[in-house]
Design a protein around this motif. Structure first.
Motif, mmCIF file in Angstrom:
data_model
loop_
_atom_site.group_PDB
_atom_site.id
_atom_site.type_symbol
_atom_site.label_atom_id
_atom_site.label_comp_id
_atom_site.label_asym_id
_atom_site.label_seq_id
_atom_site.Cartn_x
_atom_site.Cartn_y
_atom_site.Cartn_z
ATOM 1 N N ARG A 1 0.841 -1.206 0.000
ATOM 2 C CA ARG A 1 0.000 0.000 0.000
ATOM 3 C C ARG A 1 0.872 1.250 0.000
ATOM 4 N NH1 ARG A 1 -3.195 -3.166 3.288
ATOM 5 N NH2 ARG A 1 -2.222 -2.413 5.178
ATOM 6 N N THR A 2 1.934 1.232 0.800
ATOM 7 C CA THR A 2 2.845 2.376 0.870
ATOM 8 C C THR A 2 3.493 2.625 -0.486
ATOM 9 O OG1 THR A 2 3.288 1.977 3.213
ATOM 10 C CG2 THR A 2 4.912 3.280 2.012
ATOM 11 N N LEU A 3 3.899 1.556 -1.156
ATOM 12 C CA LEU A 3 4.478 1.672 -2.492
ATOM 13 C C LEU A 3 3.474 2.306 -3.448
ATOM 14 C CD1 LEU A 3 6.591 1.056 -4.686
ATOM 15 C CD2 LEU A 3 5.626 -1.237 -4.831
ATOM 16 N N ALA A 4 2.247 1.827 -3.423
ATOM 17 C CA ALA A 4 1.213 2.367 -4.311
ATOM 18 C C ALA A 4 0.957 3.843 -4.020
ATOM 19 C CB ALA A 4 -0.075 1.560 -4.158
ATOM 20 N N LEU A 5 0.875 4.208 -2.748
ATOM 21 C CA LEU A 5 0.643 5.613 -2.392
ATOM 22 C C LEU A 5 1.800 6.495 -2.833
ATOM 23 C CD1 LEU A 5 -0.957 5.252 1.157
ATOM 24 C CD2 LEU A 5 -2.055 6.108 -0.922
ATOM 25 N N GLY A 6 3.018 5.988 -2.701
ATOM 26 C CA GLY A 6 4.186 6.749 -3.146
ATOM 27 C C GLY A 6 4.160 7.007 -4.641
ATOM 28 N N VAL A 7 3.796 5.984 -5.394
ATOM 29 C CA VAL A 7 3.723 6.126 -6.855
ATOM 30 C C VAL A 7 2.609 7.099 -7.230
ATOM 31 C CG1 VAL A 7 3.213 4.919 -9.008
ATOM 32 C CG2 VAL A 7 4.723 3.859 -7.320
ATOM 33 N N ILE A 8 1.444 6.918 -6.631
ATOM 34 C CA ILE A 8 0.303 7.797 -6.921
ATOM 35 C C ILE A 8 0.623 9.245 -6.560
ATOM 36 C CG2 ILE A 8 -2.059 8.363 -6.198
ATOM 37 C CD1 ILE A 8 -2.462 5.286 -5.869
ATOM 38 N N SER A 9 1.384 9.438 -5.487
ATOM 39 C CA SER A 9 1.729 10.787 -5.027
ATOM 40 C C SER A 9 2.849 11.418 -5.846
ATOM 41 C CB SER A 9 2.140 10.744 -3.552
ATOM 42 O OG SER A 9 1.063 10.292 -2.768
ATOM 43 N N GLY A 10 3.464 10.627 -6.713
ATOM 44 C CA GLY A 10 4.493 11.179 -7.587
ATOM 45 C C GLY A 10 5.882 11.237 -6.993
ATOM 46 N N PHE A 11 6.128 10.452 -5.936
ATOM 47 C CA PHE A 11 7.469 10.442 -5.352
ATOM 48 C C PHE A 11 8.446 9.723 -6.277
ATOM 49 C CE2 PHE A 11 5.014 11.063 -1.434
ATOM 50 C CZ PHE A 11 5.730 12.109 -0.868
ATOM 51 N N ASN A 12 9.710 10.116 -6.215
ATOM 52 C CA ASN A 12 10.756 9.436 -6.980
ATOM 53 C C ASN A 12 10.884 7.998 -6.490
ATOM 54 O OD1 ASN A 12 11.623 11.657 -8.563
ATOM 55 N ND2 ASN A 12 12.762 12.445 -6.816
ATOM 56 N N ILE A 13 11.232 7.111 -7.395
ATOM 57 C CA ILE A 13 11.403 5.701 -7.048
ATOM 58 C C ILE A 13 12.472 5.546 -5.959
ATOM 59 C CG2 ILE A 13 12.059 3.423 -7.923
ATOM 60 C CD1 ILE A 13 9.359 4.439 -8.987
ATOM 61 N N ASP A 14 13.561 6.319 -6.041
ATOM 62 C CA ASP A 14 14.619 6.245 -5.022
ATOM 63 C C ASP A 14 14.077 6.574 -3.636
ATOM 64 O OD1 ASP A 14 16.604 5.645 -6.937
ATOM 65 O OD2 ASP A 14 16.923 7.783 -7.343
ATOM 66 N N ASP A 15 13.187 7.562 -3.559
ATOM 67 C CA ASP A 15 12.617 7.973 -2.274
ATOM 68 C C ASP A 15 11.695 6.887 -1.716
ATOM 69 O OD1 ASP A 15 13.935 10.312 -2.853
ATOM 70 O OD2 ASP A 15 12.127 11.457 -3.285
ATOM 71 N N ILE A 16 10.933 6.259 -2.589
ATOM 72 C CA ILE A 16 10.023 5.198 -2.152
ATOM 73 C C ILE A 16 10.826 4.023 -1.604
ATOM 74 C CG2 ILE A 16 8.302 3.514 -2.902
ATOM 75 C CD1 ILE A 16 7.428 5.628 -5.027
ATOM 76 N N LYS A 17 11.887 3.632 -2.321
ATOM 77 C CA LYS A 17 12.728 2.522 -1.849
ATOM 78 C C LYS A 17 13.343 2.848 -0.489
ATOM 79 C CE LYS A 17 15.173 2.005 -5.652
ATOM 80 N NZ LYS A 17 16.093 1.498 -6.683
ATOM 81 N N LEU A 18 13.834 4.079 -0.320
ATOM 82 C CA LEU A 18 14.414 4.482 0.962
ATOM 83 C C LEU A 18 13.374 4.385 2.071
ATOM 84 C CD1 LEU A 18 16.769 5.746 2.616
ATOM 85 C CD2 LEU A 18 15.769 7.968 2.049
ATOM 86 N N PHE A 19 12.170 4.897 1.819
ATOM 87 C CA PHE A 19 11.118 4.877 2.828
ATOM 88 C C PHE A 19 10.742 3.451 3.220
ATOM 89 C CE2 PHE A 19 6.790 5.098 4.432
ATOM 90 C CZ PHE A 19 6.895 6.133 5.342
#
Length: 73
Positions: A19-37
């Motif tokens: 879910r966090t991954l999906a929200l990050g993508v939907i919110s437009g975060f960089n892939i690097d930031d999502i992986k770090l989070f």
């Protein structure tokens, strides 16, 4: 749905991370930031070299891009 090869490389270990991954993508975060989070617990938002406090936890790659763009002003 858009196929993004970078997203296929991210390993999730739970439905919550999915879910966090999906929200990050939907919110437009960089892939690097999502992986770090997804790979850290409770990180503190950093301050850029320009003194800006960020409202998310960017990866090193994103911080470098921000600092480069700010230095060009």
């Amino acid at each position: 749905m858009v196929d993004n090869p970078q997203l296929r490389k991210i390993v999730v270990h739970s439905e919550d991370q999915e879910r966090t991954l999906a929200l990050g993508v939907i919110s437009g975060f960089n892939i690097d930031d999502i992986k770090l989070f997804l790979n850290t617990e409770g990180p503190t938002p950093p301050v850029t070299r320009a003194g800006m406090i960020l409202q998310w936890v960017p990866s090193t790659e994103t911080l470098d891009r921000i600092d480069t763009q700010l230095s060009m002003r």
